[in-house]
Design a protein around this motif. Structure first.
Motif, PDB file in Angstrom:
ATOM      1  N   ARG A 198      27.807  29.915  20.398  1.00 10.75           N
ATOM      2  CA  ARG A 198      28.163  31.327  20.539  1.00 10.75           C
ATOM      3  C   ARG A 198      28.379  32.018  19.186  1.00 10.75           C
ATOM      4  O   ARG A 198      28.347  33.240  19.102  1.00 10.75           O
ATOM      5  CB  ARG A 198      29.413  31.461  21.415  1.00 10.75           C
ATOM      6  CG  ARG A 198      29.147  31.103  22.879  1.00 10.75           C
ATOM      7  CD  ARG A 198      30.430  30.764  23.613  1.00 10.75           C
ATOM      8  NE  ARG A 198      31.418  31.798  23.421  1.00 10.75           N
ATOM      9  CZ  ARG A 198      31.472  32.912  24.143  1.00 10.75           C
ATOM     10  NH1 ARG A 198      30.610  33.095  25.107  1.00 10.75           N
ATOM     11  NH2 ARG A 198      32.380  33.813  23.900  1.00 10.75           N
ATOM     12  N   ASN A 252      24.952  33.981  17.773  1.00  8.12           N
ATOM     13  CA  ASN A 252      24.612  35.383  18.039  1.00  8.12           C
ATOM     14  C   ASN A 252      25.880  36.244  18.073  1.00  8.12           C
ATOM     15  O   ASN A 252      25.915  37.302  18.669  1.00  8.12           O
ATOM     16  CB  ASN A 252      23.800  35.536  19.330  1.00  8.12           C
ATOM     17  CG  ASN A 252      24.542  35.059  20.547  1.00  8.12           C
ATOM     18  OD1 ASN A 252      25.642  34.527  20.442  1.00  8.12           O
ATOM     19  ND2 ASN A 252      23.959  35.247  21.708  1.00  8.12           N
ATOM     20  N   LEU A 259      28.667  36.002  19.600  1.00  9.39           N
ATOM     21  CA  LEU A 259      29.519  36.173  20.775  1.00  9.39           C
ATOM     22  C   LEU A 259      30.902  35.659  20.396  1.00  9.39           C
ATOM     23  O   LEU A 259      31.905  35.962  21.035  1.00  9.39           O
ATOM     24  CB  LEU A 259      28.975  35.373  21.961  1.00  9.39           C
ATOM     25  CG  LEU A 259      27.779  35.957  22.699  1.00  9.39           C
ATOM     26  CD1 LEU A 259      27.341  35.040  23.817  1.00  9.39           C
ATOM     27  CD2 LEU A 259      28.079  37.344  23.238  1.00  9.39           C
ATOM     28  N   SER A 315      23.035  44.373  17.626  1.00 16.53           N
ATOM     29  CA  SER A 315      22.163  44.539  18.794  1.00 16.53           C
ATOM     30  C   SER A 315      20.742  44.124  18.454  1.00 16.53           C
ATOM     31  O   SER A 315      20.091  43.407  19.225  1.00 16.53           O
ATOM     32  CB  SER A 315      22.154  45.994  19.257  1.00 16.53           C
ATOM     33  OG  SER A 315      23.301  46.250  20.024  1.00 16.53           O
ATOM     34  N   ARG A 339      20.462  40.444  18.327  1.00 15.05           N
ATOM     35  CA  ARG A 339      20.510  39.823  19.659  1.00 15.05           C
ATOM     36  C   ARG A 339      19.217  40.053  20.438  1.00 15.05           C
ATOM     37  O   ARG A 339      18.842  39.225  21.273  1.00 15.05           O
ATOM     38  CB  ARG A 339      21.722  40.341  20.436  1.00 15.05           C
ATOM     39  CG  ARG A 339      23.024  39.750  19.911  1.00 15.05           C
ATOM     40  CD  ARG A 339      24.208  40.345  20.607  1.00 15.05           C
ATOM     41  NE  ARG A 339      25.453  39.726  20.169  1.00 15.05           N
ATOM     42  CZ  ARG A 339      26.656  40.188  20.481  1.00 15.05           C
ATOM     43  NH1 ARG A 339      26.773  41.262  21.236  1.00 15.05           N
ATOM     44  NH2 ARG A 339      27.738  39.583  20.058  1.00 15.05           N
ATOM     45  N   HIS A 340      18.556  41.170  20.209  1.00 14.50           N
ATOM     46  CA  HIS A 340      17.269  41.374  20.879  1.00 14.50           C
ATOM     47  C   HIS A 340      16.282  40.302  20.461  1.00 14.50           C
ATOM     48  O   HIS A 340      15.391  39.925  21.224  1.00 14.50           O
ATOM     49  CB  HIS A 340      16.690  42.758  20.525  1.00 14.50           C
ATOM     50  CG  HIS A 340      17.524  43.884  21.051  1.00 14.50           C
ATOM     51  ND1 HIS A 340      17.634  45.087  20.399  1.00 14.50           N
ATOM     52  CD2 HIS A 340      18.287  43.970  22.156  1.00 14.50           C
ATOM     53  CE1 HIS A 340      18.444  45.873  21.093  1.00 14.50           C
ATOM     54  NE2 HIS A 340      18.849  45.224  22.160  1.00 14.50           N
ATOM     55  N   MET A 394      19.254  34.107  24.913  1.00 17.60           N
ATOM     56  CA  MET A 394      20.268  33.105  25.240  1.00 17.60           C
ATOM     57  C   MET A 394      20.295  32.866  26.733  1.00 17.60           C
ATOM     58  O   MET A 394      20.193  33.803  27.522  1.00 17.60           O
ATOM     59  CB  MET A 394      21.653  33.560  24.763  1.00 17.60           C
ATOM     60  CG  MET A 394      22.723  32.492  24.941  1.00 17.60           C
ATOM     61  SD  MET A 394      24.217  32.899  23.997  1.00 17.60           S
ATOM     62  CE  MET A 394      25.118  31.357  24.093  1.00 17.60           C
ATOM     63  N   PHE A 412      22.371  30.473  29.919  1.00 19.67           N
ATOM     64  CA  PHE A 412      23.678  29.871  30.184  1.00 19.67           C
ATOM     65  C   PHE A 412      23.623  28.947  31.398  1.00 19.67           C
ATOM     66  O   PHE A 412      22.735  29.064  32.236  1.00 19.67           O
ATOM     67  CB  PHE A 412      24.708  30.970  30.486  1.00 19.67           C
ATOM     68  CG  PHE A 412      24.835  32.015  29.417  1.00 19.67           C
ATOM     69  CD1 PHE A 412      25.830  31.935  28.465  1.00 19.67           C
ATOM     70  CD2 PHE A 412      23.955  33.092  29.370  1.00 19.67           C
ATOM     71  CE1 PHE A 412      25.960  32.900  27.484  1.00 19.67           C
ATOM     72  CE2 PHE A 412      24.067  34.064  28.383  1.00 19.67           C
ATOM     73  CZ  PHE A 412      25.076  33.960  27.444  1.00 19.67           C
ATOM     74  N   GLY A 417      23.942  34.008  34.624  1.00 21.27           N
ATOM     75  CA  GLY A 417      24.294  35.353  34.177  1.00 21.27           C
ATOM     76  C   GLY A 417      23.320  36.439  34.609  1.00 21.27           C
ATOM     77  O   GLY A 417      23.183  37.456  33.937  1.00 21.27           O
ATOM     78  N   ALA A 474      16.261  43.752  30.255  1.00 23.02           N
ATOM     79  CA  ALA A 474      16.366  43.337  28.848  1.00 23.02           C
ATOM     80  C   ALA A 474      15.541  44.264  27.953  1.00 23.02           C
ATOM     81  O   ALA A 474      15.955  44.596  26.837  1.00 23.02           O
ATOM     82  CB  ALA A 474      15.899  41.897  28.688  1.00 23.02           C
ATOM     83  N   LEU A 528      17.335  47.681  27.734  1.00 21.64           N
ATOM     84  CA  LEU A 528      18.457  47.662  26.792  1.00 21.64           C
ATOM     85  C   LEU A 528      17.974  47.782  25.354  1.00 21.64           C
ATOM     86  O   LEU A 528      18.629  48.387  24.514  1.00 21.64           O
ATOM     87  CB  LEU A 528      19.261  46.370  26.951  1.00 21.64           C
ATOM     88  CG  LEU A 528      20.095  46.241  28.223  1.00 21.64           C
ATOM     89  CD1 LEU A 528      20.725  44.859  28.308  1.00 21.64           C
ATOM     90  CD2 LEU A 528      21.172  47.306  28.272  1.00 21.64           C
ATOM     91  N   ARG A 576      13.937  36.605  31.084  1.00 16.95           N
ATOM     92  CA  ARG A 576      14.731  37.710  30.552  1.00 16.95           C
ATOM     93  C   ARG A 576      15.051  37.480  29.075  1.00 16.95           C
ATOM     94  O   ARG A 576      14.952  38.391  28.255  1.00 16.95           O
ATOM     95  CB  ARG A 576      16.023  37.844  31.360  1.00 16.95           C
ATOM     96  CG  ARG A 576      16.936  38.949  30.868  1.00 16.95           C
ATOM     97  CD  ARG A 576      18.159  39.114  31.735  1.00 16.95           C
ATOM     98  NE  ARG A 576      19.069  37.989  31.616  1.00 16.95           N
ATOM     99  CZ  ARG A 576      20.270  37.927  32.183  1.00 16.95           C
ATOM    100  NH1 ARG A 576      20.682  38.934  32.936  1.00 16.95           N
ATOM    101  NH2 ARG A 576      21.035  36.876  32.027  1.00 16.95           N
ATOM    102  N   ALA A 577      15.401  36.227  28.733  1.00  6.66           N
ATOM    103  CA  ALA A 577      15.748  35.918  27.348  1.00  6.66           C
ATOM    104  C   ALA A 577      14.545  36.088  26.425  1.00  6.66           C
ATOM    105  O   ALA A 577      14.699  36.360  25.238  1.00  6.66           O
ATOM    106  CB  ALA A 577      16.294  34.500  27.249  1.00  6.66           C
TER     107      ALA A 577
END
Ligand SMILES: Nc1ncnc2c1ncn2[C@@H]1O[C@H](COP(=O)(O)OP(=O)(O)OP(=O)(O)O)[C@@H](O)[C@H]1O
Ligand SMILES: [Mg+2]
Lengths: 339, 223
Positions: A59, A62, A64, A88, A91-92, A96, A98, A102, A116, A119, A164-165
């Motif tokens: 974590r 990135n 977190l 941001s 992170r794009h 990630m 989990f 999520g 994604a 965003l 999505r990641a």
């Protein structure tokens, strides 16, 4: 044994990273003075028992989580200096996934992936939809695009999460126990997919797990964490077959069973990689010699780097030393099983 | 047996007018309570200890204010607020005069329910959205609120029903509506039939709101 190729152009670098948490029971260091380099394009495992600091470590990558001391660099940039906008953007470019997926329960698989892109502010709703469909197709889920997460199995949910990641074409993928909630079959599916993505896209993958089996199958290198400290870092071969830390030895035992009870004086452990696995090295070793062997335990399987064999063999007879020398000459590592 | 003569005092036009007033009060005050309570609930949730931007002092103050308003019995709140109501809408009577106390009674209640609904959103979903590079604003608008939608609708339903009972009480202190009818005719003039009809209508209203809320929740819930 394959040496630890250290790539100076690491994509991820940790320098003296400590992370302390304050709780009712006092201050506790979840990570303690960790130095680490992760090279571009590798699959890097982080393994350790529960509470050893694996999630805290990944974590940090990135942001977190933030370090109490030390530095975390991604592509040479110190993360502590990033403002909200730059964070941001980072992170794009860093996916990630989990253990608990999520996914947004209120959105379909397609919409979760498109979200994604939304965003990140890329494309129009039409192009986002198309890209999301392509990504779902890549992870083998095109038939399920319109389903909600509640209508998908665990393995399928993790595939949506991977799609999505990957939406914003990251070059690093972080996985925190991505297969821990899955059954063995789904786990295999996800590991295979991760290996493909690493190979085809050159994606750097950082993978947290508590299972050495996962490391064995997909990782190039692995870091062993023990109570927040880095017990050892090395290639999977090193950590599996020649662990140098107590934590490393404990983990390798999960894959390689210890010698059977009552193993005799003459028993040796043989470890070998690559072509030797398919060769006649064992039988050739005793051919024409006054030596004989019996296999006490053995395993032949694959690492990311190729096949390996690992055996405990009872070798006896007047020419025992000669037979073992022949094995060494074929590239087999030979150690006495009873030390 | 109850025959038609039992309902001798019922004036359908009067009942319809009172029902209209009750519906108007509940509707208007619900809308205003949502407009106030929803942002307040989001604010509470965001500043709470596990929130997106924890702010213990601000949270403490907001939370205290909400608790104070919630602990004052509605009838007393109504009376206490009369000067404020007069200043705001020019009268403390009728439907208009009832709106400010109704909203001030219901909005904090709704805010607390909204905070709870947002707390129910899976932590891992918020974290995954953060990892995707979402800003706080994006997380609130596009992750938290949509994910909590079933809970938010349930919260609005509970609030609407609470408002029905508040309006009945407001009727006692001059706000009109079904509560006023029940008290003026049913209680003060012993017209039991008026009392029964108003109570039945209030029960039907509550039941209808609950069914509508449940249907909406079922419709938006994808879990
Ligand atoms: N937010 C937090 N507040 C307080 N303590 C924390 C926090 N996060 C982690 N810790 C503590 O830090 C230690 C390491 O936690 P971490 O989650 O990194 O372990 P882990 O190796 O991922 O474990 P697991 O395999 O169970 O997921 C644990 O002792 C944990 O209790
Ligand atoms: Mg963990």
């Amino acid at each position: 044994m394959v040496s630890d190729v250290h790539n100076p152009a690491s994509v991820i670098a940790l320098r003296g990273v400590t992370r302390r948490f304050v709780s009712k029971s006092g201050v506790q260091a979840a990570l303690d003075g960790v130095d680490l380099d992760i090279a571009r394009g590798e699959v890097f495992g982080i393994i350790g028992p529960s509470g050893s600091g694996k999630s805290t470590l990944i974590r940090l990558l990135n942001r977190l989580e933030t370090p109490s001391e030390g530095r975390v660099e991604v592509n040479g940039v110190d993360l502590s200096g990033l403002d909200a906008r730059a964070l941001s953007a980072l992170r794009h470019k860093m996916g990630m996934i989990f253990q608990s997926f999520g996914l947004l329960s209120s959105k379909t698989a397609l919409h979760n992936v498109a979200y994604a892109l939304e965003l990140a502010g890329t494309g129009t709703s039409g192009t986002r939809r198309q890209r999301a469909l392509d990504l779902l197709d890549r992870v083998g889920l095109s038939a399920h695009a319109q389903k909600y997460p509640a209508q998908l199995s665990g393995g399928q949910k993790q595939r949506v999460a991977i799609a999505r990641a990957l939406a914003n074409a990251p070059d690093i993928l972080l996985c925190d126990e991505a297969t821990s909630a899955l059954d063995p079959e789904a786990t295999q599916g996800i590991l295979t997919l991760l290996a493909e993505l690493n190979r085809e896209l050159g994606l750097t993958i950082v993978l947290v797990t508590h299972e050495m089996e996962v490391v064995r199958q997909v990782c190039d290198r692995v870091a062993v964490l023990d109570h927040g400290r880095l017990a050892e870092v090395g290639t999977v071969e090193q950590v599996l077959f020649a662990p140098v830390s107590a934590a490393g030895r404990a983990l390798s035992k999960h894959i390689l069973p210890p010698p059977p009870d009552g193993v005799g004086e003459g028993a040796v452990t043989l470890t070998y990689f690559g072509e030797v696995v398919y060769s006649d090295a064992l039988s050739a070793a005793v051919q024409g010699l006054q030596a004989r062997f019996s296999v006490l335990s053995g395993q032949v399987s694959h690492l990311k780097s190729g096949p390996y064999g690992h055996m405990i063999v009872d070798m006896a007879g007047p020419h025992r030393a000669e037979a073992l020398a022949r094995l060494r000459a074929r590239g087999v590592s030979v150690t006495e099983a009873v030390q | 047996m109850i025959g038609p003569e039992f309902f001798a005092n019922i004036d359908p036009a009067e009942i319809a007018r009172a029902s209209g007033e009750t519906l108007g009060m509940v509707g208007a005050s619900l809308l205003l309570s949502l407009a106030l309570g929803l942002p307040l609930g989001v604010w509470l949730s965001v500043t709470s200890r596990q929130g997106l931007s924890p702010h213990p002092l601000l949270y403490g103050l907001l939370s205290f204010a909400v608790n104070v308003l919630r602990s004052i019995p509605f009838v007393i709140l109504f009376i206490l607020l009369i000067p404020v109501t007069l200043a705001l809408v020019g009268t403390s009577l009728g439907v208009k005069g009832a709106i400010p106390p109704l909203v001030l009674g219901a909005a904090p209640f709704l805010a607390r329910l909204v905070e709870n609904a947002l707390r129910e959103v899976d932590r891992s979903v918020i974290e995954a959205t953060q990892a995707l590079g979402a800003s706080k604003r994006q997380i609130i608008l596009h992750t938290l609120l949509p994910e909590a939608l079933p809970g938010l609708i349930a919260a609005a339903t509970v609030t609407a029903i609470a408002l029905v009972s508040y309006t009945a009480m407001a009727g006692v202190v001059g706000a009109g509506g079904l509560g006023d009818l029940a008290v003026r005719y049913g209680y003060q003039r012993f017209q039991t039939d008026v009392m029964v009809v108003t109570v039945v209508l209030i029960i039907a209203l509550v039941q209808g709101l609950q069914m509508l809320g449940d249907a909406l929740v079922a419709r938006v819930s994808k879990k």
